[in-house]
Design an enzyme around this catalytic site. Structure first.
Site, PDB file in Angstrom:
ATOM      1  CB  VAL A   1      -0.966   0.015   1.201  1.00  0.00           C
ATOM      2  CG1 VAL A   1      -1.758   1.322   1.242  1.00  0.00           C
ATOM      3  CG2 VAL A   1      -1.916  -1.173   1.130  1.00  0.00           C
TER       4      VAL A   1
ATOM      5  NE  ARG B   1      12.265  -6.254   4.528  1.00  0.00           N
ATOM      6  CZ  ARG B   1      11.025  -6.470   4.955  1.00  0.00           C
ATOM      7  NH1 ARG B   1      10.808  -6.724   6.240  1.00  0.00           N
ATOM      8  NH2 ARG B   1      10.012  -6.421   4.111  1.00  0.00           N
TER       9      ARG B   1
ATOM     10  CE  LYS C   1      -7.566  -5.323   8.261  1.00  0.00           C
ATOM     11  NZ  LYS C   1      -6.538  -4.666   7.436  1.00  0.00           N
TER      12      LYS C   1
ATOM     13  CB  VAL D   1     -13.832  -0.184   6.754  1.00  0.00           C
ATOM     14  CG1 VAL D   1     -15.046  -1.090   6.578  1.00  0.00           C
ATOM     15  CG2 VAL D   1     -13.714   0.264   8.203  1.00  0.00           C
TER      16      VAL D   1
ATOM     17  CG  ASP E   1      -9.451  -8.111   7.732  1.00  0.00           C
ATOM     18  OD1 ASP E   1      -8.513  -7.301   7.701  1.00  0.00           O
ATOM     19  OD2 ASP E   1     -10.441  -8.032   6.978  1.00  0.00           O
TER      20      ASP E   1
ATOM     21  CE  LYS F   1     -11.082  -4.973   6.596  1.00  0.00           C
ATOM     22  NZ  LYS F   1     -10.989  -5.738   5.335  1.00  0.00           N
TER      23      LYS F   1
ATOM     24  N   GLY G   1      -5.879  -4.691  -1.779  1.00  0.00           N
ATOM     25  CA  GLY G   1      -4.905  -4.501  -2.855  1.00  0.00           C
ATOM     26  C   GLY G   1      -4.226  -3.154  -2.751  1.00  0.00           C
TER      27      GLY G   1
END
Length: 430
Positions: A17, A49, A107, A134, A203, A207, A306
């Site tokens: 992201v 890193r 989240k 979310v 997960d 949310k 994604g």
């Protein structure tokens, strides 16, 4: 007129992201500046890193000292996409203390400790935005916080995890078993090497806590959310669902009680009718169905994960926060004025689909029906199929408190004529 001094953005994390956020900020710099009214400059990128190749990110911007970056004092917006509880929580509060607003996709942290983050932002006069936390690219948080701020939301129900929806969709359309569908999701990059957070619904539960808090103007934490994973869903469950004209989805469901005195938040697999809009959500897509008193039924649909979709939501928040800074204002903060209690799962009224393996002999159905009656649960339909002394008995109930339904199942397990409870599935969306 456009201000010439740039607004400075610090990026915490440069993975899938974060790297997309940096790329879009660079390639769309002129457009972003025009929309905001001032140039936006990537002032630093904190990573773990530093030797990793990160195309498009100048080497001089890379640092391993995230704390020093957020303490600089000249940063306008900190974008946090590292995830987890710590050091993210400390870095966010430190950013507020040093005059920066925060855009986060975290989240887990917001579900666990959102109230303290809101308090810190308000104390220091800063913004806390988190559209990407979310449902990826789907505009959902802002509509709930702003567009529907004048309405009363009674229910939010949706598919908020792309990995689990991909797996269940493959099981539905191809007849694959859970393990086979999970392997395909992993091979295509939809599932992590350790898929526990997705398939065990951690997960989605985080949310759900965020959505419930915003929708009902009350504080809902992760611990308040009932959570049930999807690893026990079988091909036989899908076959039963099809016979009922349903499919199976992992749903996050947030509801206001009929009397308005409490709320519930839960995540679990459920059968939903094929006629429901959520039933047609395929592959790794997300969709959230909102029921409001005045607006009626609304559905938000799109890619829920994604790099690029999530970065889109992050940049949307960056634009909003930057506009606020230019106007010397802040956006909406926490709205928890209702202070409604969060009811337990046992108080939720729902329907059950129960599949039993029973002895194929006279009187079994009567015994089973008696157990349901003793627990105050009304039976809607019964289907029985017998072979070689064994039988499968499928019972679909009318709506009843979840505690009564759970008690019924436990009592059924104790019957000598019940060989086992093959499947238990809630029925929603009717």
């Amino acid at each position: 007129m456009m201000r010439t001094r740039p607004l400075k953005v610090a990026l915490l994390g440069c993975g899938v992201v974060g790297s997309e956020v940096a790329r879009i900020m660079t390639t769309h710099a002129d457009d972003l500046a025009a929309r905001i009214g001032a140039p936006v400059e990537l002032a630093g990128v904190a990573v773990r890193r530093p030797d990793k190749v990160r195309g498009g990110v100048p080497a001089e911007l890379i640092t391993t000292d995230a704390t020093a970056l957020v303490k600089r004092g000249d940063i306008d917006v900190v974008v946090e996409v590292i995830g987890g509880i710590e050091p993210a929580r400390t870095l966010i509060t430190t950013a507020f203390e040093h005059g920066a607003s925060v855009v986060s996709a975290n989240k887990a942290l917001l579900a666990q400790d959102g109230a303290s983050l809101y308090a810190a932002a308000e104390q220091h006069g800063q913004d806390l935005y988190y559209e990407a936390a979310v449902a990826g690219a789907i505009p959902l948080i802002r509509p709930l916080r702003e567009s529907l701020a004048g309405d009363k939301i009674n229910r939010v129900m949706g598919i908020v995890n792309g990995t689990t929806n991909f797996i269940l969709d493959k099981m539905d359309t191809s007849g694959a078993g859970y393990s086979e569908a999970l392997d395909e999701a992993t091979a295509l990059g939809y599932a992590e090497a350790d898929p526990t957070a997705d398939v065990e619904a951690f997960d989605a539960a985080a949310k759900a806590a965020i959505l419930a808090g915003i929708a009902f103007h009350t504080r809902v934490r992760l611990d308040d959310v009932y959570r049930e994973g999807m690893t026990e869903v079988t091909a036989a469950d899908f076959a039963s669902a099809k016979e009922m004209g349903c499919t199976i989805k992992l749903l996050a469901i947030c509801e206001r009680a009929a009397d308005g005195g409490s709320v519930t938040a839960r995540v679990h697999p459920a059968m939903i009718p094929l006629s429901h809009p959520l039933a047609s959500v395929r592959e790794a897509y997300n969709a959230v169905f909102v029921e409001a008193e005045a607006a009626g039924q609304l559905m938000f649909y799109g890619p829920g994960a994604g790099g690029s979709p999530t970065a889109s939501a992050v940049l949307g928040d960056v634009v909003a926060v930057c506009r606020n800074r230019l106007n010397e204002a802040t956006g909406p903060g926490e709205s928890a004025y209702t202070q409604l209690p969060v009811s337990s799962m046992g108080e939720v009224v729902t329907r059950y689909h129960i599949s039993l393996d029973v002895a194929d002999k006279p009187g079994v159905l009567a015994q089973v029906a008696t157990v349901f009656a003793e627990h105050g649960v009304s039976i809607d339909t019964v289907r029985q199929q017998g072979k070689d002394g064994e039988a499968s008995l499928v019972v679909v109930t009318h709506r009843a408190p979840d505690a009564a339904l759970s008690g019924t199942v436990e009592a059924l397990r104790k019957l000598d004529t019940v060989r086992g409870v093959a499947s238990i599935m809630r029925v929603e969306g009717e």
